[in-house]
Design an enzyme around this catalytic site. Structure first.
Site, PDB file in Angstrom:
ATOM      1  CB  SER A 228      -0.940   0.004   1.214  1.00 23.40           C
ATOM      2  OG  SER A 228      -1.805  -1.100   1.178  1.00 23.40           O
TER       3      SER A 228
ATOM      4  CE  LYS B 106       0.476 -11.463   0.471  1.00 24.65           C
ATOM      5  NZ  LYS B 106       0.610 -10.225   1.250  1.00 24.65           N
TER       6      LYS B 106
END
Length: 313
Positions: free
Chosen positions: A117, A168
């Site tokens: 982000s 992940k």
């Protein structure tokens, strides 16, 4: 690219939701609205003309969001995008599975990739994947988000694309531990190399295509999350390796690290389907205070000798 104007409503105004809103706004053909529980406008008003509704809420926010939306009238042609990474505790479902069960007549598209982000916020170049069994819906979402700084690929394996981004996060916790203990490049390379087949074993058991995990939403996201201190899940593992409690780490982060809940749910899922998850199991023991970081490493190194690819056959 289509020249038709698209009305996009993003639900969830955290860093990820804000980042996706900015990416969509690079395409001037899009009319983008961002909504959260603290917004002045009602949810009904911001989705009134929406062609596409994107969910960027946390895993625990999915059901409450769906409850709000099912109380409204949403046309069957409205596309839902899920950008949440995680697994639901009680049902073991992924976000897209929850959305599709709740809106069986609507197209559901998964958006996932190596998209930190804070880098998105800095307008650094990135790529992602949009996946759906409805290829036309995936193509529409591809057009909405594609720009000179954001390259969007598409595929028809939503579950694989989603699980790559979800699993992940568990590996990122292990990676943070590896770096925090200063185990070196050799150890980290081995960890991530073995993490990928573990992700593939889980994914294929749940119906995903193995090749999806070698793409952006699998290997790509694994590399980004496991090598960047910007990753909250990486920071969880790093903090644990330094002797901090999980509560202290989360308080310092001030935000959700989805890998914690995912790990706990993953152990339930692996038990149900009898899947070998050696790395994830040690992460589970670590975050639940059953083992120290040093003991977790020792356990992994002491596993039975085996051929490298026998668990992918």
């Amino acid at each position: 690219m289509s020249n038709s104007k698209k009305n996009l409503t993003i639900i969830g105004a955290g860093l990820w939701g804000q980042g996706l809103a900015k990416l969509a706004q690079y395409n001037e053909q899009n009319n983008v609205k961002l909504w959260s529980r603290t917004s002045n406008e009602s949810l009904a008003s911001v989705i009134q003309e929406a062609d596409v509704i994107l969910s960027a809420v946390s895993m625990k926010g999915i059901r409450p969001t769906i409850e709000k939306l099912t109380a409204l009238t949403i046309p069957n042609q409205t596309i839902f995008i899920t950008a949440t990474k995680g697994l639901e505790n009680k049902t073991l479902l992924t976000p897209s599975q929850i959305w599709q069960k709740s809106f069986p007549r609507n197209p559901v598209v998964v958006l996932s990739g190596p998209n930190l982000s804070k880098e998105i916020e800095q307008k650094l170049p990135a790529a992602t994947v949009v996946a759906s069994e409805n290829l036309a819906a995936a193509a529409t979402v591809q057009e909405i988000f594609s720009s000179e700084i954001f390259r969007v690929y598409s595929n028809h394996d939503p579950i694989g694309t989603e699980l790559g981004g979800t699993l992940k996060n568990v590996m990122a916790i292990a990676s943070g531990v590896c770096d925090g203990l200063q185990l070196g490049t050799n150890a980290k390379s081995a960890l991530l190399t073995r993490a990928l087949p573990e992700m593939i074993r889980i994914g294929t058991e749940l119906g995903a295509s193995p090749e999806t995990f070698f793409g952006l939403s699998g290997l790509g996201d694994l590399i980004a999350t496991c090598y960047s201190p910007l990753s909250r899940n990486y920071q969880v593992g790093y903090g644990l390796s330094k002797g901090k409690s999980l509560e202290q780490i989360l308080a310092e982060l001030g935000s959700t690290a989805e890998g914690i809940n995912t790990t706990n749910v993953l152990v339930q899922l692996a038990k149900k389907y009898r899947i070998a998850i050696p790395i994830s199991r040690q992460v589970y023991r670590l975050i639940n205070g059953k083992i120290t970081p040093q003991e977790a490493v020792k356990e992994l190194m002491a596993r039975d000798l085996k051929a490298e690819f026998d668990d992918l056959e």
